[in-house]
Design an enzyme around this catalytic site. Sequence first.
Site, PDB file in Angstrom:
ATOM      1  N   HIS A  19       0.855  -1.185   0.000  1.00 25.78           N
ATOM      2  CA  HIS A  19       0.000   0.000   0.000  1.00 25.78           C
ATOM      3  C   HIS A  19       0.894   1.238   0.000  1.00 25.78           C
ATOM      4  O   HIS A  19       1.135   1.840   1.026  1.00 25.78           O
ATOM      5  CB  HIS A  19      -0.934   0.006   1.215  1.00 25.78           C
ATOM      6  N   HIS A  26      -2.483  -7.360  -5.625  1.00 25.67           N
ATOM      7  CA  HIS A  26      -2.484  -8.363  -4.570  1.00 25.67           C
ATOM      8  C   HIS A  26      -3.910  -8.789  -4.248  1.00 25.67           C
ATOM      9  O   HIS A  26      -4.875  -8.122  -4.585  1.00 25.67           O
ATOM     10  CB  HIS A  26      -1.750  -7.860  -3.316  1.00 25.67           C
ATOM     11  N   CYS A  61     -13.245  -4.823   4.701  1.00 26.40           N
ATOM     12  CA  CYS A  61     -12.311  -5.289   3.675  1.00 26.40           C
ATOM     13  C   CYS A  61     -11.077  -5.841   4.380  1.00 26.40           C
ATOM     14  O   CYS A  61     -10.846  -5.558   5.545  1.00 26.40           O
ATOM     15  CB  CYS A  61     -11.885  -4.143   2.758  1.00 26.40           C
ATOM     16  N   HIS A  63      -7.323  -8.676   3.834  1.00 26.89           N
ATOM     17  CA  HIS A  63      -6.437  -9.545   3.067  1.00 26.89           C
ATOM     18  C   HIS A  63      -6.397 -10.925   3.721  1.00 26.89           C
ATOM     19  O   HIS A  63      -6.331 -11.012   4.945  1.00 26.89           O
ATOM     20  CB  HIS A  63      -5.016  -8.970   3.049  1.00 26.89           C
ATOM     21  N   GLU A  81     -12.729  -6.597  13.215  1.00 25.96           N
ATOM     22  CA  GLU A  81     -13.076  -5.199  12.982  1.00 25.96           C
ATOM     23  C   GLU A  81     -14.410  -4.785  13.581  1.00 25.96           C
ATOM     24  O   GLU A  81     -14.569  -3.655  14.013  1.00 25.96           O
ATOM     25  CB  GLU A  81     -13.101  -4.888  11.478  1.00 25.96           C
ATOM     26  N   TYR A  98      -9.718  -3.747  -8.884  1.00 28.23           N
ATOM     27  CA  TYR A  98      -9.714  -2.297  -9.065  1.00 28.23           C
ATOM     28  C   TYR A  98      -8.331  -1.726  -8.761  1.00 28.23           C
ATOM     29  O   TYR A  98      -7.495  -2.362  -8.112  1.00 28.23           O
ATOM     30  CB  TYR A  98     -10.763  -1.622  -8.167  1.00 28.23           C
ATOM     31  N   GLU A 108      -4.163   1.816  -4.186  1.00 24.91           N
ATOM     32  CA  GLU A 108      -4.778   0.528  -3.875  1.00 24.91           C
ATOM     33  C   GLU A 108      -4.858  -0.208  -5.202  1.00 24.91           C
ATOM     34  O   GLU A 108      -5.318   0.362  -6.200  1.00 24.91           O
ATOM     35  CB  GLU A 108      -6.200   0.707  -3.333  1.00 24.91           C
ATOM     36  N   GLU A 110      -5.994  -4.030  -6.134  1.00 24.91           N
ATOM     37  CA  GLU A 110      -6.388  -5.307  -5.554  1.00 24.91           C
ATOM     38  C   GLU A 110      -7.269  -6.146  -6.473  1.00 24.91           C
ATOM     39  O   GLU A 110      -8.138  -5.619  -7.164  1.00 24.91           O
ATOM     40  CB  GLU A 110      -7.138  -5.063  -4.234  1.00 24.91           C
ATOM     41  N   TRP A 155     -13.537   1.754  -4.338  1.00 21.37           N
ATOM     42  CA  TRP A 155     -13.870   0.355  -4.630  1.00 21.37           C
ATOM     43  C   TRP A 155     -15.363   0.102  -4.438  1.00 21.37           C
ATOM     44  O   TRP A 155     -15.981  -0.588  -5.230  1.00 21.37           O
ATOM     45  CB  TRP A 155     -13.021  -0.620  -3.815  1.00 21.37           C
TER      46      TRP A 155
END
Length: 187
Positions: A19, A26, A61, A63, A81, A98, A108, A110, A155
């Site tokens: 980032h 990724h 969101c 990973h 979260e 995006y 970003e 991803e 996004w």
Amino acid sequence: MLVDAAGRALGTAPKTSVHGHETPLHLAFSSYVFDHEGRVLLTRRADHKITWPGVWTNSCCGHPLPGERLDLAVVRRLSYELGVTAERADLMLPAFSYRAVMANGIVEHELCPVYRVTVGTPIVPNADEVGEVRWMPWKEFAEGVQNGLLAISPWCREQVPLLMELGSDPMTWQPAAEAELPPAAQI
């Protein structure tokens, strides 16, 4: 997990290195949490986030960890979260991708499959990740995004029209097959 344009794994890199101004493509995920009334949970990103701090967006969101299934990563991240326990995450947009650039040059980039999650438990936001939450009727939210009336993450702005193509009622969306996920996400 770093991926190529076809979604094949290229290796891994620390989150801090994916980032920045030269962000490689990724694997990530995006999720939309709904209550039993069909309202969507919106979150305002914590003000100290590296990407889009303080911006309103979809529910959660993140990973996946190396070797972690994306649906399980969604459930893990929702617990961290938002303090919710989700039994499952339904795959909706398996190949969403995006690239967005912030005013300061942070990128970003991803490959970001999108999931729907339904919960019936209270939300307990983690202040390290989430600045604020609010529930909104899906139709009102989707129309606001599509008409440019809601300031929302880039996004999310791209995902909402694609989700609307699945139907106007998010509770009736038919999940995509896991086989439609990018190769790097098929664990």
